[in-house]
Design a protein around this motif. Structure first.
Motif, mmCIF file in Angstrom:
data_model
loop_
_atom_site.group_PDB
_atom_site.id
_atom_site.type_symbol
_atom_site.label_atom_id
_atom_site.label_comp_id
_atom_site.label_asym_id
_atom_site.label_seq_id
_atom_site.Cartn_x
_atom_site.Cartn_y
_atom_site.Cartn_z
ATOM 1 N N THR A 28 91.149 8.632 -116.392
ATOM 2 C CA THR A 28 91.007 9.675 -115.385
ATOM 3 C C THR A 28 91.041 9.042 -114.005
ATOM 4 O OG1 THR A 28 89.585 11.443 -114.525
ATOM 5 C CG2 THR A 28 88.477 9.531 -115.465
ATOM 6 N N GLU A 29 91.495 9.805 -113.019
ATOM 7 C CA GLU A 29 91.513 9.318 -111.644
ATOM 8 C C GLU A 29 90.316 9.822 -110.843
ATOM 9 O OE1 GLU A 29 95.197 10.172 -109.766
ATOM 10 O OE2 GLU A 29 96.396 8.994 -111.186
ATOM 11 N N SER A 30 89.566 10.762 -111.403
ATOM 12 C CA SER A 30 88.450 11.322 -110.629
ATOM 13 C C SER A 30 87.209 11.566 -111.488
ATOM 14 C CB SER A 30 88.880 12.616 -109.939
ATOM 15 O OG SER A 30 89.400 13.537 -110.888
ATOM 16 N N SER A 31 87.269 12.563 -112.360
ATOM 17 C CA SER A 31 86.086 12.888 -113.156
ATOM 18 C C SER A 31 86.487 13.233 -114.581
ATOM 19 C CB SER A 31 85.309 14.058 -112.544
ATOM 20 O OG SER A 31 86.118 15.227 -112.548
ATOM 21 N N ALA A 32 85.497 13.206 -115.467
ATOM 22 C CA ALA A 32 85.750 13.525 -116.873
ATOM 23 C C ALA A 32 84.476 14.036 -117.507
ATOM 24 C CB ALA A 32 86.251 12.292 -117.615
ATOM 25 N N THR A 33 84.657 14.837 -118.548
ATOM 26 C CA THR A 33 83.519 15.309 -119.333
ATOM 27 C C THR A 33 83.387 14.423 -120.578
ATOM 28 O OG1 THR A 33 83.774 17.599 -118.597
ATOM 29 C CG2 THR A 33 82.531 17.229 -120.622
ATOM 30 N N LEU A 34 82.246 13.802 -120.715
ATOM 31 C CA LEU A 34 81.971 13.017 -121.911
ATOM 32 C C LEU A 34 81.364 13.950 -122.948
ATOM 33 C CD1 LEU A 34 80.401 9.816 -120.288
ATOM 34 C CD2 LEU A 34 82.802 10.525 -120.439
ATOM 35 N N ALA A 35 82.035 14.103 -124.068
ATOM 36 C CA ALA A 35 81.613 15.079 -125.071
ATOM 37 C C ALA A 35 81.197 14.383 -126.372
ATOM 38 C CB ALA A 35 82.736 16.070 -125.342
ATOM 39 N N LYS A 36 80.573 15.167 -127.231
ATOM 40 C CA LYS A 36 80.131 14.699 -128.550
ATOM 41 C C LYS A 36 79.195 13.488 -128.439
ATOM 42 C CE LYS A 36 84.239 16.431 -130.918
ATOM 43 N NZ LYS A 36 85.393 16.113 -131.820
ATOM 44 N N LEU A 37 78.319 13.542 -127.439
ATOM 45 C CA LEU A 37 77.324 12.488 -127.282
ATOM 46 C C LEU A 37 76.164 12.736 -128.240
ATOM 47 C CD1 LEU A 37 77.232 12.373 -123.361
ATOM 48 C CD2 LEU A 37 78.644 10.984 -124.899
ATOM 49 N N LYS A 38 75.377 11.719 -128.474
ATOM 50 C CA LYS A 38 74.190 11.859 -129.310
ATOM 51 C C LYS A 38 73.023 12.340 -128.449
ATOM 52 C CE LYS A 38 75.414 8.354 -132.746
ATOM 53 N NZ LYS A 38 74.980 7.107 -133.444
ATOM 54 N N HIS A 39 72.239 13.248 -129.003
ATOM 55 C CA HIS A 39 71.131 13.777 -128.207
ATOM 56 C C HIS A 39 70.004 12.747 -128.082
ATOM 57 C CE1 HIS A 39 68.452 14.432 -131.659
ATOM 58 N NE2 HIS A 39 69.512 14.882 -132.318
ATOM 59 N N ASP A 40 69.269 12.883 -127.011
ATOM 60 C CA ASP A 40 68.116 12.025 -126.734
ATOM 61 C C ASP A 40 68.499 10.531 -126.806
ATOM 62 O OD1 ASP A 40 65.529 11.523 -126.021
ATOM 63 O OD2 ASP A 40 64.738 11.618 -128.065
ATOM 64 N N THR A 41 69.617 10.201 -126.143
ATOM 65 C CA THR A 41 70.152 8.834 -126.197
ATOM 66 C C THR A 41 70.531 8.367 -124.798
ATOM 67 O OG1 THR A 41 71.019 9.226 -128.423
ATOM 68 C CG2 THR A 41 71.946 7.362 -127.215
ATOM 69 N N THR A 42 70.290 7.095 -124.520
ATOM 70 C CA THR A 42 70.651 6.523 -123.219
ATOM 71 C C THR A 42 72.034 5.887 -123.305
ATOM 72 O OG1 THR A 42 68.354 6.097 -122.633
ATOM 73 C CG2 THR A 42 70.036 4.861 -121.424
ATOM 74 N N TYR A 43 72.887 6.266 -122.352
ATOM 75 C CA TYR A 43 74.254 5.750 -122.297
ATOM 76 C C TYR A 43 74.458 4.933 -121.016
ATOM 77 C CZ TYR A 43 75.840 8.697 -126.173
ATOM 78 O OH TYR A 43 76.023 9.269 -127.415
ATOM 79 N N GLU A 44 75.449 4.053 -121.072
ATOM 80 C CA GLU A 44 75.940 3.359 -119.888
ATOM 81 C C GLU A 44 77.362 3.825 -119.618
ATOM 82 O OE1 GLU A 44 74.971 -1.008 -119.357
ATOM 83 O OE2 GLU A 44 74.584 -0.799 -121.497
ATOM 84 N N VAL A 45 77.706 4.021 -118.349
ATOM 85 C CA VAL A 45 79.060 4.430 -117.989
ATOM 86 C C VAL A 45 79.484 3.649 -116.746
ATOM 87 C CG1 VAL A 45 78.213 6.397 -116.623
ATOM 88 C CG2 VAL A 45 80.576 6.383 -117.479
ATOM 89 N N TRP A 46 80.778 3.292 -116.688
ATOM 90 C CA TRP A 46 81.285 2.539 -115.535
ATOM 91 C C TRP A 46 82.788 2.779 -115.386
ATOM 92 C CZ3 TRP A 46 79.798 0.648 -120.190
ATOM 93 C CH2 TRP A 46 80.690 -0.145 -120.911
ATOM 94 N N GLY A 47 83.284 2.534 -114.198
ATOM 95 C CA GLY A 47 84.699 2.703 -113.930
ATOM 96 C C GLY A 47 85.479 1.427 -114.215
ATOM 97 N N TYR A 48 86.779 1.591 -114.469
ATOM 98 C CA TYR A 48 87.639 0.419 -114.663
ATOM 99 C C TYR A 48 89.012 0.690 -114.055
ATOM 100 C CZ TYR A 48 90.397 2.702 -118.346
ATOM 101 O OH TYR A 48 91.220 3.551 -119.033
#
Length: 199
Positions: free
Chosen positions: A150-170
């Motif tokens: 993506t060049e701007s934004s995205a929806t992260l789907a099918k995540l696990k509930h009550d879970t901590t995620y890390e996200v970063w750009g590349y």
């Protein structure tokens, strides 16, 4: 008969080319050898005009591909050649390397138990062509990384509930891959709250 005065080689410094964030191509020309064998040739390079490091160039092609440079930095350089009379120096010139790719601040919003919207993107490509860009994310501490282009934004789907995620750009370029700082977020617990009222 005219007597030839033997002197050091006469050298020209050409302009730098193929400049990127960490590399550049330098070229020199020996305009006059003074009929003496060239014992050594190369370039003096550095970030301070009065503190240059020498790099020898082997072979007849007076070209040097210098690597491992710093991003967005001005470099001074000059060609040189040596015979048994002395060292001839070309004019000192400069070039500036490109900047590294920089990213917008990552913002995570609309977090639910299974989804989150992440806004990211590149703020400055540093003069480098970007071949691919997007987001990477994973459960914190996991090696299983998911890519989203993506060049701007995205929806992260099918995540696990009550879970901590890390996200970063590349961003992928011919220079290599650049990454932004990591941001953490936690999904909701997914529990449904049921309230009852007494009769």
């Amino acid at each position: 008969l005219k007597t030839l005065d033997y002197v050091a080689p006469i050298v020209l410094t050409e302009g730098a080319s193929n400049i990127s964030g960490t590399k550049a191509t330098l070229k020199g020309v020996i305009e006059f050898t003074c009929e003496k064998p060239i014992l050594e040739q190369g370039f003096m390079v550095g970030t301070a005009k009065d503190n240059l490091q020498s790099y020898k160039v082997e072979g007849s092609d007076f070209t040097f591909n210098i690597e491992n440079l710093d991003y967005k930095t001005t470099y001074y350089y000059r060609a040189y050649a040596k015979n048994d009379i002395g060292i001839g120096m070309g004019e000192t010139k400069t070039f500036e390397t490109c900047a590294a790719v920089s990213f917008n601040e990552i913002k995570v919003s609309s977090i639910t138990a299974t989804d989150a919207i992440v806004a990211a993107g590149i703020s400055d490509n540093g003069g480098i062509k970007v071949d691919a860009q997007g987001l990477k994310y994973c459960i914190k501490g996991s090696d299983e990384i998911t890519f989203v282009e993506t060049e701007s934004s995205a929806t992260l789907a099918k995540l696990k509930h009550d879970t901590t995620y890390e996200v970063w750009g590349y961003a992928k370029t011919f220079e290599g891959e650049f990454e932004s700082a990591h941001v953490e977020f936690s999904t909701m617990d997914g529990k449904v709250l049921i309230t009852t009222s007494s009769p």
